[in-house]
Motif scaffolding. Structure first.
Motif, PDB file in Angstrom:
ATOM      1  N   PHE A  46     -24.882 -26.176  -5.594  1.00 50.90           N
ATOM      2  CA  PHE A  46     -24.465 -26.218  -4.203  1.00 50.90           C
ATOM      3  C   PHE A  46     -25.630 -25.954  -3.260  1.00 50.90           C
ATOM      4  N   THR A  47     -26.466 -24.996  -3.622  1.00 54.78           N
ATOM      5  CA  THR A  47     -27.502 -24.587  -2.674  1.00 54.78           C
ATOM      6  C   THR A  47     -28.849 -25.259  -2.934  1.00 54.78           C
ATOM      7  N   PHE A  48     -29.156 -25.548  -4.200  1.00 56.59           N
ATOM      8  CA  PHE A  48     -30.511 -26.039  -4.489  1.00 56.59           C
ATOM      9  C   PHE A  48     -30.512 -27.440  -5.087  1.00 56.59           C
ATOM     10  N   PHE A  49     -29.485 -28.242  -4.723  1.00 57.19           N
ATOM     11  CA  PHE A  49     -29.374 -29.539  -5.388  1.00 57.19           C
ATOM     12  C   PHE A  49     -30.569 -30.447  -5.118  1.00 57.19           C
ATOM     13  N   VAL A  50     -31.310 -30.182  -4.044  1.00 57.78           N
ATOM     14  CA  VAL A  50     -32.457 -31.032  -3.735  1.00 57.78           C
ATOM     15  C   VAL A  50     -33.609 -30.755  -4.696  1.00 57.78           C
ATOM     16  N   LEU A  51     -33.639 -29.534  -5.232  1.00 57.47           N
ATOM     17  CA  LEU A  51     -34.838 -29.103  -5.950  1.00 57.47           C
ATOM     18  C   LEU A  51     -34.992 -29.747  -7.327  1.00 57.47           C
ATOM     19  N   PHE A  52     -33.925 -29.700  -8.128  1.00 55.52           N
ATOM     20  CA  PHE A  52     -34.090 -30.277  -9.480  1.00 55.52           C
ATOM     21  C   PHE A  52     -33.175 -31.474  -9.623  1.00 55.52           C
ATOM     22  N   GLN A  53     -33.695 -32.636  -9.299  1.00 57.97           N
ATOM     23  CA  GLN A  53     -32.804 -33.788  -9.224  1.00 57.97           C
ATOM     24  C   GLN A  53     -32.306 -34.244 -10.597  1.00 57.97           C
ATOM     25  N   THR A  54     -33.153 -34.213 -11.611  1.00 59.18           N
ATOM     26  CA  THR A  54     -32.700 -34.697 -12.921  1.00 59.18           C
ATOM     27  C   THR A  54     -31.843 -33.645 -13.625  1.00 59.18           C
ATOM     28  N   PHE A  55     -32.050 -32.397 -13.247  1.00 60.45           N
ATOM     29  CA  PHE A  55     -31.361 -31.278 -13.869  1.00 60.45           C
ATOM     30  C   PHE A  55     -29.913 -31.179 -13.393  1.00 60.45           C
ATOM     31  N   ASN A  56     -29.665 -31.757 -12.197  1.00 58.46           N
ATOM     32  CA  ASN A  56     -28.358 -31.622 -11.563  1.00 58.46           C
ATOM     33  C   ASN A  56     -27.215 -32.101 -12.434  1.00 58.46           C
ATOM     34  N   ILE A  57     -27.443 -33.200 -13.151  1.00 52.86           N
ATOM     35  CA  ILE A  57     -26.361 -33.792 -13.937  1.00 52.86           C
ATOM     36  C   ILE A  57     -25.857 -32.797 -14.978  1.00 52.86           C
ATOM     37  N   TYR A  58     -26.761 -32.006 -15.552  1.00 52.59           N
ATOM     38  CA  TYR A  58     -26.341 -31.030 -16.567  1.00 52.59           C
ATOM     39  C   TYR A  58     -25.542 -29.899 -15.933  1.00 52.59           C
ATOM     40  N   LEU A  59     -26.025 -29.450 -14.771  1.00 47.79           N
ATOM     41  CA  LEU A  59     -25.281 -28.410 -14.056  1.00 47.79           C
ATOM     42  C   LEU A  59     -23.877 -28.910 -13.721  1.00 47.79           C
ATOM     43  N   PHE A  60     -23.848 -30.166 -13.263  1.00 52.51           N
ATOM     44  CA  PHE A  60     -22.574 -30.760 -12.881  1.00 52.51           C
ATOM     45  C   PHE A  60     -21.633 -30.807 -14.086  1.00 52.51           C
ATOM     46  N   LEU A  61     -22.197 -31.200 -15.246  1.00 51.06           N
ATOM     47  CA  LEU A  61     -21.383 -31.269 -16.464  1.00 51.06           C
ATOM     48  C   LEU A  61     -20.865 -29.887 -16.855  1.00 51.06           C
ATOM     49  N   VAL A  62     -21.732 -28.890 -16.728  1.00 50.90           N
ATOM     50  CA  VAL A  62     -21.308 -27.522 -17.048  1.00 50.90           C
ATOM     51  C   VAL A  62     -20.131 -27.135 -16.161  1.00 50.90           C
ATOM     52  N   VAL A  63     -20.242 -27.462 -14.870  1.00 52.06           N
ATOM     53  CA  VAL A  63     -19.170 -27.110 -13.943  1.00 52.06           C
ATOM     54  C   VAL A  63     -17.878 -27.831 -14.323  1.00 52.06           C
ATOM     55  N   VAL A  64     -17.976 -29.148 -14.560  1.00 53.11           N
ATOM     56  CA  VAL A  64     -16.776 -29.935 -14.850  1.00 53.11           C
ATOM     57  C   VAL A  64     -16.119 -29.472 -16.151  1.00 53.11           C
ATOM     58  N   PHE A  65     -16.928 -29.356 -17.214  1.00 54.84           N
ATOM     59  CA  PHE A  65     -16.350 -28.980 -18.504  1.00 54.84           C
ATOM     60  C   PHE A  65     -15.907 -27.529 -18.524  1.00 54.84           C
ATOM     61  N   GLY A  66     -16.703 -26.699 -17.895  1.00 54.55           N
ATOM     62  CA  GLY A  66     -16.327 -25.290 -17.823  1.00 54.55           C
ATOM     63  C   GLY A  66     -14.990 -25.129 -17.131  1.00 54.55           C
ATOM     64  N   THR A  67     -14.827 -25.872 -16.015  1.00 54.04           N
ATOM     65  CA  THR A  67     -13.568 -25.789 -15.281  1.00 54.04           C
ATOM     66  C   THR A  67     -12.420 -26.324 -16.135  1.00 54.04           C
ATOM     67  N   ALA A  68     -12.697 -27.433 -16.838  1.00 55.00           N
ATOM     68  CA  ALA A  68     -11.652 -28.015 -17.682  1.00 55.00           C
ATOM     69  C   ALA A  68     -11.227 -27.022 -18.761  1.00 55.00           C
ATOM     70  N   ILE A  69     -12.224 -26.412 -19.423  1.00 54.21           N
ATOM     71  CA  ILE A  69     -11.917 -25.432 -20.473  1.00 54.21           C
ATOM     72  C   ILE A  69     -11.165 -24.254 -19.870  1.00 54.21           C
ATOM     73  N   GLY A  70     -11.647 -23.819 -18.717  1.00 54.96           N
ATOM     74  CA  GLY A  70     -11.002 -22.704 -18.033  1.00 54.96           C
ATOM     75  C   GLY A  70      -9.555 -23.029 -17.698  1.00 54.96           C
ATOM     76  N   TRP A  71      -9.325 -24.250 -17.263  1.00 57.68           N
ATOM     77  CA  TRP A  71      -7.978 -24.665 -16.873  1.00 57.68           C
ATOM     78  C   TRP A  71      -7.038 -24.619 -18.076  1.00 57.68           C
ATOM     79  N   VAL A  72      -7.570 -25.010 -19.243  1.00 55.29           N
ATOM     80  CA  VAL A  72      -6.734 -25.037 -20.437  1.00 55.29           C
ATOM     81  C   VAL A  72      -6.397 -23.617 -20.892  1.00 55.29           C
ATOM     82  N   PHE A  73      -7.377 -22.742 -20.865  1.00 50.95           N
ATOM     83  CA  PHE A  73      -7.171 -21.421 -21.473  1.00 50.95           C
ATOM     84  C   PHE A  73      -6.826 -20.330 -20.473  1.00 50.95           C
ATOM     85  N   TYR A  74      -7.367 -20.423 -19.268  1.00 52.86           N
ATOM     86  CA  TYR A  74      -7.089 -19.357 -18.272  1.00 52.86           C
ATOM     87  C   TYR A  74      -6.649 -19.993 -16.970  1.00 52.86           C
TER      88      TYR A  74
END
Lengths: 342, 332
Positions: free
Chosen positions: A27-55
């Protein structure tokens, strides 16, 4: 059993930390690591999905919290960005930057005086048109209009707000500019006059619909009480309904002024982009420039100091709009308090 | 579904996604990117469309190699890339403003910065030293023409001296009757271009000698686009402006000028005094990828197809062409 529970809450804490951490960085530093963003995004999406299933409970709560606070956070980030980028323009000579009369990109002289004045003229002109028309139509629609006409007028006014500003600008540039030039026998296009008219029309639906809501919200028994004392309907509206709705109407006016002040596209297309004071200073038939059209027309070509100065103009605009909306809040709350006591 | 399965599944998915993104990223590297001036854009984008469609040698309409004395059996882009020992690659051309293109090429966001004014005029604040990393390639010429409203032209105001043009844009001449060639009693509406645009910069340089000239108080209106200048000239009966040469028509005709040597020029003349080179800038020399694409544009084939036939602009003279080609790295 207890062991299992602790592991489970441990996993939950790690997962939550991971997702929220990645989200915060994204959210705050998306300009800084442009290629790295996709992994962060995946962590957020999958983490949320896993969280939704279990908690589901805590995930839902967190998602709602993030959604509701992000608007405020974005506002804060914009303010910080504008301040960091725009403040240097004020630092050298703030008085000259705001009140000076020359904006010369090639010679790197930047002062916003003419543009501030232009914004004032255009906004004042637009308010002169939009305020009486908007408030009158609000009164008519709320109080006098028969139901069939009301069901036509209200959506019509709302549709007026839905027309893209580039369409207003196009009509203004192609039709109104040359029509005014011919009609008043003026030698140039792009004066302050034509954009004021278009902006007035653009601010009209804002004023009309907010004011109409305010008038509609006045409890009916107040007006009925006045009518029972033998006044006419117009007297009841004038003496009871309008004063009661005045805080809402004031808010409508300020919102309309904000709309006219901040409108960019239509003005940029119509105005003459002359970065100098008109002479005489009240000559609305001179070509000019406003704060918004200055930024819109010059940022594409700007480099170095010019970008800084334009950011300064943006900061100024932001502050003016901030002051406007805070003022409207203060007026509203004061009037409300008085109304409650009275 | 248990947590292990879910975790495994997400791991596989992440792996696939990262591989795809890596592939996209790698391909992105193989693209030659250009951005900048809307004036240079027609040449650059036409050249890029030929390059990307890569017509085979059998397609003599789009790749008439033998017509230009090129002996090859390769398709278009393959041939020009092979001159530098490269595989062919994609070219992407963006459209913005001269200043943006020049900034982007310096920041490494694009490989070629298109500009309709020299870097020194776009960035008067920069020293020669700072500008030296900009490597200029002139790919064609534009002529800056003056256009007036139809009524003005019909009233006979169709020849202007340089002093008159200066006077009009400085506000010293405010009525058409002040122009020597006609007697038309109407206030002048002087129409300029957005400050900072390549057209505006070169107008100041060509007419006033410097972009830093002050006191252009005669300019009534400024527009960001050539189309708007043309529209304004057509909609009024008193306008003068300097839109790009593509934006002159019977409804807003061009005027002749009498320049400092006392001669009268029309915009069709080879010796028209208000020419301006169209640049494609590279940063710190020219890479092989950039050179392959630029060599195509600078060749006889490119000049004829992309500049002369493809646009309203003008080709380089033979001497200039040789000079520009000399600046590129040698072919292998």
């Amino acid at each position: 059993m207890i062991d299992k529970l602790t592991t489970k809450s441990g996993i939950k804490a790690i997962l939550g930390l991971l997702v929220l951490g990645s989200f915060a960085v994204l959210f705050t530093f998306f300009v800084l690591f442009q290629t790295f963003n996709i992994y962060l995004f995946l962590v957020v999406v999958f983490g949320t999905a896993i969280g939704w299933v279990f908690y589901e409970d805590s995930t839902a709560k967190t998602l709602l919290f993030i959604a509701s606070t992000s608007a405020g956070t974005i506002l804060l980030l914009i303010a910080v960005f504008l301040f960091l980028r725009g403040f240097p323009a004020f630092q050298k000579d703030p008085i000259f930057f705001i009140t000076g009369s020359e904006w010369h990109v090639y010679r790197e002289i930047y002062s916003l005086g003419p543009m501030i004045w232009g914004s004032i003229i255009v906004t004042f002109g637009a308010t002169l048109i939009a305020a009486p028309m908007g408030i009158s139509s609000a009164i008519f629609i709320a109080k006098f209009s028969p139901e069939w006409l009301r069901s036509f007028l209200k959506p019509a006014i709302e549709l007026l707000a839905g027309i893209p500003s580039v369409v207003y600008g196009f009509i203004g540039f192609v039709l109104l500019n040359s029509a005014i030039m011919d009609y008043f026998n003026i030698s140039n296009m792009g004066q302050y006059f034509a954009p004021s008219i278009i902006l007035g029309i653009m601010a009209l639906p804002t004023i009309a619909s907010v004011a109409e809501d305010a008038i509609d919200a006045v409890p009916e028994h107040m007006e009925k009480g006045a009518l029972a004392l033998g006044v006419t309907k117009w007297q009841a509206i004038k003496e009871v309904t309008l004063p009661s709705a005045s805080s809402g109407i004031t808010a409508a006016l300020i919102l309309g002024i904000g709309r006219a002040l901040g409108e960019t596209m239509a003005v940029t297309m119509m105005i003459g982009h002359k970065t100098a004071f008109p002479s005489p200073i009240f000559d609305i038939f001179e070509p000019g420039e406003t704060l918004t059209s200055l930024i819109a027309s010059q940022i594409g070509n700007a480099s170095g100091k010019a970008v800084e100065a334009l950011m300064g103009a943006g900061l100024l605009l932001f502050l003016i709009v901030l002051v406007l909306s805070v003022t409207s809040r203060i007026i509203q709350s004061r009037l409300q308090r008085r109304f409650r006591r009275g | 579904m248990n947590i292990k399965k879910l975790a495994g599944l997400s791991l596989v998915f992440m792996l696939v996604l990262s591989l795809t993104s890596l592939a996209v990223f790698a391909q992105g590297q193989a693209v030659l990117r250009a951005d900048g001036s809307s004036t240079v854009y027609p040449i650059a984008s036409l050249a890029a469309s030929y390059w990307n469609s890569n017509p085979p040698i059998t397609d003599s309409e789009y790749w008439p190699a033998s017509e230009y004395g090129i002996d090859t059996d390769k398709s278009l882009a393959d041939y020009w890339a092979s001159l530098y020992g490269l595989e062919t690659f994609n070219v992407a051309v963006g459209l913005s403003h001269s200043g943006v293109g020049l900034n982007k090429v310096a920041e490494g966001k694009v490989d070629i910065g298109d500009s309709s004014a020299g870097a020194r005029f776009e960035f008067p604040e920069k020293t020669e030293d700072e500008l030296s990393a900009y490597t200029a390639h002139i790919v064609g010429y534009d002529r800056q023409a003056f256009s007036v409203s139809k009524e003005v032209h019909e009233a006979g105001c169709n020849v202007l001296t340089r002093e008159e043009i200066e006077g009009i844009f400085k506000g010293e001449i405010s009525n058409w009757s002040g122009v020597h060639s006609c007697d038309y009693d109407k206030e002048i509406q002087a129409i300029g271009r957005a400050v900072g645009s390549g057209t505006e910069t070169m107008f100041r340089v060509n007419v006033f000698g410097s972009s830093q000239v002050s006191g252009l108080n005669g300019v009534d209106v400024r527009y960001g686009q050539n189309q708007m200048v043309q529209q304004a000239l057509r909609k009024s009966s008193n306008g003068i402006g300097y839109p790009g040469i593509d934006f002159i028509s019977d409804e807003n005709p061009a005027v002749k000028v009498i320049w400092d040597d006392g001669k009268t020029y029309s915009v069709e003349d080879q010796a028209w005094p208000l020419g301006r080179p169209l640049y494609m800038y590279t940063w710190e020399g020219t890479s092989k990828t950039e050179a392959a694409f630029l060599r195509m544009i600078l060749s006889d084939f490119g000049q004829s197809v992309f500049v002369d036939k493809g646009t309203k602009y003008f080709m380089l003279s033979e001497a200039e062409q040789a000079e520009q080609l000399d600046k590129l790295p040698d072919v292998e």
